[in-house]
Structures are given as structure tokens and as C-alpha cells.
Design a protein around this motif. Structure first.
Motif, PDB file in Angstrom:
ATOM      1  N   ARG A  49       8.745 -25.356 -11.280  1.00  0.00           N
ATOM      2  CA  ARG A  49       7.343 -25.320 -10.886  1.00  0.00           C
ATOM      3  C   ARG A  49       7.167 -24.315  -9.750  1.00  0.00           C
ATOM      4  O   ARG A  49       7.977 -24.244  -8.833  1.00  0.00           O
ATOM      5  CB  ARG A  49       6.827 -26.695 -10.498  1.00  0.00           C
ATOM      6  N   THR A  51       5.491 -23.194  -6.502  1.00  0.00           N
ATOM      7  CA  THR A  51       4.851 -23.868  -5.380  1.00  0.00           C
ATOM      8  C   THR A  51       4.038 -22.905  -4.518  1.00  0.00           C
ATOM      9  O   THR A  51       3.211 -23.347  -3.737  1.00  0.00           O
ATOM     10  CB  THR A  51       5.895 -24.579  -4.512  1.00  0.00           C
ATOM     11  N   SER A  52       4.302 -21.588  -4.662  1.00  0.00           N
ATOM     12  CA  SER A  52       3.542 -20.608  -3.886  1.00  0.00           C
ATOM     13  C   SER A  52       3.704 -19.223  -4.501  1.00  0.00           C
ATOM     14  O   SER A  52       4.643 -18.967  -5.245  1.00  0.00           O
ATOM     15  CB  SER A  52       4.011 -20.576  -2.435  1.00  0.00           C
ATOM     16  N   LYS A  65      -1.138 -17.889  -1.969  1.00  0.00           N
ATOM     17  CA  LYS A  65      -1.706 -19.078  -2.586  1.00  0.00           C
ATOM     18  C   LYS A  65      -0.619 -20.144  -2.637  1.00  0.00           C
ATOM     19  O   LYS A  65       0.502 -19.877  -3.055  1.00  0.00           O
ATOM     20  CB  LYS A  65      -2.209 -18.747  -3.990  1.00  0.00           C
ATOM     21  N   PHE A  67       0.505 -24.105  -3.874  1.00  0.00           N
ATOM     22  CA  PHE A  67       0.240 -25.092  -4.917  1.00  0.00           C
ATOM     23  C   PHE A  67       0.864 -26.432  -4.539  1.00  0.00           C
ATOM     24  O   PHE A  67       1.597 -27.023  -5.322  1.00  0.00           O
ATOM     25  CB  PHE A  67       0.797 -24.612  -6.260  1.00  0.00           C
ATOM     26  N   ASP A  68       0.574 -26.887  -3.335  1.00  0.00           N
ATOM     27  CA  ASP A  68       1.157 -28.145  -2.872  1.00  0.00           C
ATOM     28  C   ASP A  68       0.681 -29.336  -3.693  1.00  0.00           C
ATOM     29  O   ASP A  68       1.459 -30.205  -4.048  1.00  0.00           O
ATOM     30  CB  ASP A  68       0.817 -28.374  -1.396  1.00  0.00           C
ATOM     31  N   ASP A  69      -0.609 -29.382  -3.976  1.00  0.00           N
ATOM     32  CA  ASP A  69      -1.168 -30.524  -4.687  1.00  0.00           C
ATOM     33  C   ASP A  69      -1.021 -30.432  -6.198  1.00  0.00           C
ATOM     34  O   ASP A  69      -0.908 -31.445  -6.877  1.00  0.00           O
ATOM     35  CB  ASP A  69      -2.652 -30.686  -4.336  1.00  0.00           C
ATOM     36  N   SER A  70      -1.030 -29.227  -6.730  1.00  0.00           N
ATOM     37  CA  SER A  70      -0.928 -29.063  -8.178  1.00  0.00           C
ATOM     38  C   SER A  70      -0.069 -27.845  -8.500  1.00  0.00           C
ATOM     39  O   SER A  70      -0.588 -26.756  -8.726  1.00  0.00           O
ATOM     40  CB  SER A  70      -2.311 -28.921  -8.798  1.00  0.00           C
ATOM     41  N   PRO A  71       1.263 -27.999  -8.509  1.00  0.00           N
ATOM     42  CA  PRO A  71       2.138 -26.861  -8.806  1.00  0.00           C
ATOM     43  C   PRO A  71       1.918 -26.344 -10.218  1.00  0.00           C
ATOM     44  O   PRO A  71       1.495 -27.073 -11.107  1.00  0.00           O
ATOM     45  CB  PRO A  71       3.547 -27.414  -8.627  1.00  0.00           C
ATOM     46  N   PHE A  72       2.203 -25.073 -10.392  1.00  0.00           N
ATOM     47  CA  PHE A  72       2.054 -24.406 -11.683  1.00  0.00           C
ATOM     48  C   PHE A  72       3.408 -24.393 -12.384  1.00  0.00           C
ATOM     49  O   PHE A  72       4.416 -24.025 -11.791  1.00  0.00           O
ATOM     50  CB  PHE A  72       1.549 -22.978 -11.467  1.00  0.00           C
ATOM     51  N   PHE A  83      -2.568 -14.876 -10.846  1.00  0.00           N
ATOM     52  CA  PHE A  83      -3.690 -15.627 -10.293  1.00  0.00           C
ATOM     53  C   PHE A  83      -4.863 -14.737  -9.891  1.00  0.00           C
ATOM     54  O   PHE A  83      -5.455 -14.887  -8.832  1.00  0.00           O
ATOM     55  CB  PHE A  83      -3.227 -16.495  -9.124  1.00  0.00           C
TER      56      PHE A  83
END
Length: 133
Positions: A49, A51-52, A65, A67-72, A83
Motif C-alpha cells: 500500500r 502511504t505517501s 500527498k 494517505f494515512d486514512d486511506s492508503p492506495f 494523483f
């Protein structure tokens, strides 16, 4: 004597990076052009995943950017996402992806270092003897 204790205390508290620290492993990736946009390929594994993402060039403000709450979750064999970042010819870029996986011992930092020439061709920068997936 008091100075010695203050200095000694600072060294005890601060420490240095060592074998027990969780420094991310850097993995170098090549970039190719796909549909007139840079494409960073990384062989994603199950559970990976992002995370940033951080994108830097020599002129513009960095793009960051988290992605702490919703990782890609990247897909195997597909380009890593940009992005919505717009790349311009005649500039050099460095992209960092923070990558985590619960089955891995430590996080990874995927790094892509490249330039886009004035003819919109991607030029990968040299990585020396680094591993390129």
C-alpha cells in the motif's frame, strides 16, 4: 562537571541510526513514457500500500500527498499513480513513494529520478550500482 552531565544526557537521549532502527529500504525504479505521461513501474506485491507520494523538480513547489486514512493499493504491472500531477518538458523530477506492507520487516521508499527532454522523452538518471526492479 555540570556541563559534562548535560552533554552526556543529550547524547543518551538523542541516539544515532543503527541496525535496530526502522529506516526505510530505498528501491530505485525506472520511468517510461505511457500515453504521453511518465510511468513509474514497481513490481507490487500482495498487501502493498502506498502511504505517501512526493514529487520534486528544480523550479516548482513540491507536491506531497499522504494517505494515512486511506492508503492506495497499487496493482501489479501497472504504473504507480501520479494523483493528477502535471509534468512539463525540459525539467528534471524526483518522485518518492512511501510503501508499506504488513508482511514486510520495514517500509520501502520507491525512488524515481528522471528528466523529460524538450521532445517529451523520458531520460532516467543513473543510479550507479543500485538495484532497479
Amino acid at each position: 562537571m555540570k556541563r559534562f552531565f548535560v552533554l552526556y544526557s543529550v547524547f543518551l537521549i538523542s541516539g544515532c541510526p543503527g541496525p535496530g532502527d526502522r529506516m526505510p529500504e530505498t528501491v530505485y525504479a525506472d520511468v517510461k513514457l505511457k500515453d504521453n505521461s511518465p510511468c513509474v513501474l514497481y513490481p507490487a506485491k500482495l498487501g502493498d500500500r502506498i502511504t505517501s507520494i512526493q514529487i520534486y523538480n528544480e523550479m516548482d513547489e513540491p507536491f506531497r500527498k499522504l494517505f494515512d486514512d486511506s492508503p492506495f493499493h497499487p496493482a501489479y504491472g501497472q504504473c504507480l499513480p501520479m494523483f493528477g500531477y502535471h509534468f512539463n518538458p525540459g525539467k528534471s523530477y524526483v518522485i518518492y513513494y512511501g510503501l508499506d506492507n504488513d508482511s514486510a520487516e520495514r517500509q520501502k521508499l520507491i525512488q524515481a529520478d528522471f528528466a523529460i527532454d524538450n521532445e517529451s522523452k523520458v531520460i532516467n538518471k543513473e543510479h550507479g550500482d543500485k538495484n532497479i526492479p
